[in-house]
Design a protein around this motif. Structure first.
Motif, PDB file in Angstrom:
ATOM      1  N   THR A  33       0.837  -1.209   0.000  1.00 55.21           N
ATOM      2  CA  THR A  33       0.000   0.000   0.000  1.00 55.21           C
ATOM      3  C   THR A  33       0.866   1.252   0.000  1.00 55.21           C
ATOM      4  O   THR A  33       0.660   2.156  -0.815  1.00 55.21           O
ATOM      5  CB  THR A  33      -0.918   0.016   1.243  1.00 55.21           C
ATOM      6  N   VAL A  34       1.837   1.282   0.923  1.00 53.86           N
ATOM      7  CA  VAL A  34       2.702   2.467   1.031  1.00 53.86           C
ATOM      8  C   VAL A  34       3.498   2.659  -0.260  1.00 53.86           C
ATOM      9  O   VAL A  34       3.631   3.775  -0.765  1.00 53.86           O
ATOM     10  CB  VAL A  34       3.637   2.353   2.266  1.00 53.86           C
ATOM     11  N   LEU A  35       3.981   1.567  -0.828  1.00 52.00           N
ATOM     12  CA  LEU A  35       4.758   1.640  -2.067  1.00 52.00           C
ATOM     13  C   LEU A  35       3.906   2.188  -3.219  1.00 52.00           C
ATOM     14  O   LEU A  35       4.363   3.050  -3.978  1.00 52.00           O
ATOM     15  CB  LEU A  35       5.302   0.250  -2.426  1.00 52.00           C
ATOM     16  N   SER A  36       2.680   1.708  -3.335  1.00 44.97           N
ATOM     17  CA  SER A  36       1.820   2.157  -4.432  1.00 44.97           C
ATOM     18  C   SER A  36       1.445   3.624  -4.301  1.00 44.97           C
ATOM     19  O   SER A  36       1.259   4.315  -5.290  1.00 44.97           O
ATOM     20  CB  SER A  36       0.541   1.316  -4.495  1.00 44.97           C
ATOM     21  N   ILE A  37       1.319   4.092  -3.065  1.00 42.10           N
ATOM     22  CA  ILE A  37       0.945   5.499  -2.856  1.00 42.10           C
ATOM     23  C   ILE A  37       2.161   6.411  -3.044  1.00 42.10           C
ATOM     24  O   ILE A  37       2.106   7.402  -3.766  1.00 42.10           O
ATOM     25  CB  ILE A  37       0.324   5.709  -1.451  1.00 42.10           C
ATOM     26  N   THR A  38       3.275   6.070  -2.380  1.00 44.06           N
ATOM     27  CA  THR A  38       4.433   6.981  -2.425  1.00 44.06           C
ATOM     28  C   THR A  38       5.254   6.840  -3.701  1.00 44.06           C
ATOM     29  O   THR A  38       5.937   7.771  -4.103  1.00 44.06           O
ATOM     30  CB  THR A  38       5.378   6.750  -1.232  1.00 44.06           C
ATOM     31  N   GLN A  39       5.208   5.648  -4.298  1.00 47.98           N
ATOM     32  CA  GLN A  39       6.001   5.345  -5.506  1.00 47.98           C
ATOM     33  C   GLN A  39       7.485   5.633  -5.275  1.00 47.98           C
ATOM     34  O   GLN A  39       8.147   6.246  -6.095  1.00 47.98           O
ATOM     35  CB  GLN A  39       5.475   6.119  -6.711  1.00 47.98           C
ATOM     36  N   GLN A  40       7.964   5.231  -4.114  1.00 46.50           N
ATOM     37  CA  GLN A  40       9.365   5.441  -3.739  1.00 46.50           C
ATOM     38  C   GLN A  40       9.962   4.117  -3.303  1.00 46.50           C
ATOM     39  O   GLN A  40       9.614   3.600  -2.242  1.00 46.50           O
ATOM     40  CB  GLN A  40       9.455   6.418  -2.560  1.00 46.50           C
ATOM     41  N   ASN A  41      10.842   3.568  -4.114  1.00 43.76           N
ATOM     42  CA  ASN A  41      11.450   2.288  -3.739  1.00 43.76           C
ATOM     43  C   ASN A  41      12.424   2.430  -2.578  1.00 43.76           C
ATOM     44  O   ASN A  41      12.572   1.527  -1.771  1.00 43.76           O
ATOM     45  CB  ASN A  41      12.167   1.679  -4.934  1.00 43.76           C
ATOM     46  N   GLN A  42      13.097   3.599  -2.492  1.00 39.82           N
ATOM     47  CA  GLN A  42      14.171   3.757  -1.494  1.00 39.82           C
ATOM     48  C   GLN A  42      13.632   3.884  -0.071  1.00 39.82           C
ATOM     49  O   GLN A  42      14.175   3.312   0.860  1.00 39.82           O
ATOM     50  CB  GLN A  42      15.035   4.998  -1.778  1.00 39.82           C
ATOM     51  N   ASP A  43      12.593   4.698   0.096  1.00 32.34           N
ATOM     52  CA  ASP A  43      12.157   5.049   1.452  1.00 32.34           C
ATOM     53  C   ASP A  43      11.026   4.181   1.991  1.00 32.34           C
ATOM     54  O   ASP A  43      10.665   4.309   3.154  1.00 32.34           O
ATOM     55  CB  ASP A  43      11.691   6.506   1.484  1.00 32.34           C
ATOM     56  N   VAL A  44      10.478   3.328   1.136  1.00 28.47           N
ATOM     57  CA  VAL A  44       9.254   2.616   1.530  1.00 28.47           C
ATOM     58  C   VAL A  44       9.430   1.778   2.801  1.00 28.47           C
ATOM     59  O   VAL A  44       8.548   1.766   3.656  1.00 28.47           O
ATOM     60  CB  VAL A  44       8.690   1.800   0.342  1.00 28.47           C
ATOM     61  N   GLU A  45      10.560   1.120   2.936  1.00 27.96           N
ATOM     62  CA  GLU A  45      10.736   0.254   4.107  1.00 27.96           C
ATOM     63  C   GLU A  45      10.792   1.080   5.408  1.00 27.96           C
ATOM     64  O   GLU A  45      10.225   0.676   6.412  1.00 27.96           O
ATOM     65  CB  GLU A  45      11.994  -0.599   3.950  1.00 27.96           C
TER      66      GLU A  45
END
Lengths: 188, 108
Positions: A33-45
């Protein structure tokens, strides 16, 4: 198990085993969910870690008005949008610094590539995610939760505190807007 | 041509249906456990609001204390040296002396 009152009470009491179980169950859902919203591979974790820390801290305030899963999605989304706001603010500051003469070596963010996309679908998905960024927040949220996270209209309605009808309307408008955004790209 | 672009748009819209769920790294829960162990217990953690209240009351206490002390302790009076008074207001002093002298003279 995860919606049982006894289990929720254990979480409220700070039981680590119960919390670990919650992390195991929801980590991938929160991540996607967070990845799809932010579209940020680096910070998602890092954002997801913050989500679970927030859940651990504020579970005692969970009143049980909604499902636990709904509440977890809400926490995840609020963290994701908070991150977006911070990013936008940082961009504005950098732009302003550039205008007044400070040189900022801004790192160019590459196009977002969702890790769950198959190779033959990669280009189209990248275009779609770029277009999604141009949608109003509520349309983007409804569309992402239903399409990328695979939630039902009812679940999304609960998360967004909206009726089923309004979610249907949001999806309809999101699709129409996406078609309009994508049109110039394909008519070249 | 128009049909082709419409198809492409629809294909792009539907491409999201073919996406598999992204998964967190296998070390995710381990990293989280470390962070949780490092963060202080929730029961021990004072909320920001209580911290703010404590800070404000401390400030008010000190402020009121200073105010009360100022009101109750009288200011130290400056001791004036009469000779310096005479120097700085010498004209007035002479005038006064003169008028007193004049008055005395008349009475006599």
């Amino acid at each position: 198990m995860s919606e049982l009152p006894e289990y929720i009470q254990l979480l409220k009491n700070g039981d680590r085993l119960a919390f670990n179980e919650l992390v195991e169950k929801y980590q991938h859902k929160v991540f996607n969910t967070v990845l799809s919203i932010t579209q940020q591979n680096q910070d998602v974790e890092d954002i997801c870690q913050e989500v679970f820390l927030q859940i651990f801290k504020s579970i005692k305030d969970f009143r049980g008005d909604s499902k636990l899963s709904t509440w977890i999605y809400r926490v995840s989304l609020s963290k994701a949008f908070e991150f977006e706001r911070k990013k936008k603010a940082q961009k504005r500051i950098n732009y302003f610094k550039n205008v007044i003469g400070f040189e900022i070596n801004e790192i160019q963010v590459p196009d977002f590539n969702h890790p769950g996309v198959t190779l033959q679908n990669k280009e189209k998905a990248a275009i779609l995610f770029k277009a999604l960024k141009k949608l109003p927040d509520n349309q983007r949220l409804a569309f992402t939760l239903i399409k990328a996270e695979g939630l039902s209209y009812e679940e999304v309605g609960e998360i967004m505190n909206n009726s089923l009808k309004s979610i249907e309307g949001l999806i309809q408008r999101a699709k129409e807007n996406l078609r309009t955004i994508l049109k110039p790209y394909y008519s070249k | 041509m128009k049909n082709e672009s419409t198809n492409l748009i629809e294909d792009t819209l539907n491409s999201i249906d073919l996406i598999n769920r992204a998964e967190a790294s296998p070390f995710f829960s381990m990293k989280l456990a470390v962070k949780l162990n490092n963060s202080p217990s929730i029961n021990e953690m004072p909320s920001k609001i209580s911290l703010f209240i404590i800070a404000t009351s401390l400030f008010l206490l000190l402020f009121m204390n200073t105010l009360i002390l100022k009101q109750h302790i009288p200011k130290k009076q400056k001791e004036i040296d009469p000779s310096s008074y005479k120097e700085s207001f010498s004209d007035l002093y002479d005038l006064n002396t003169h008028s007193t002298y004049y008055y005395d003279y008349k009475q006599k």
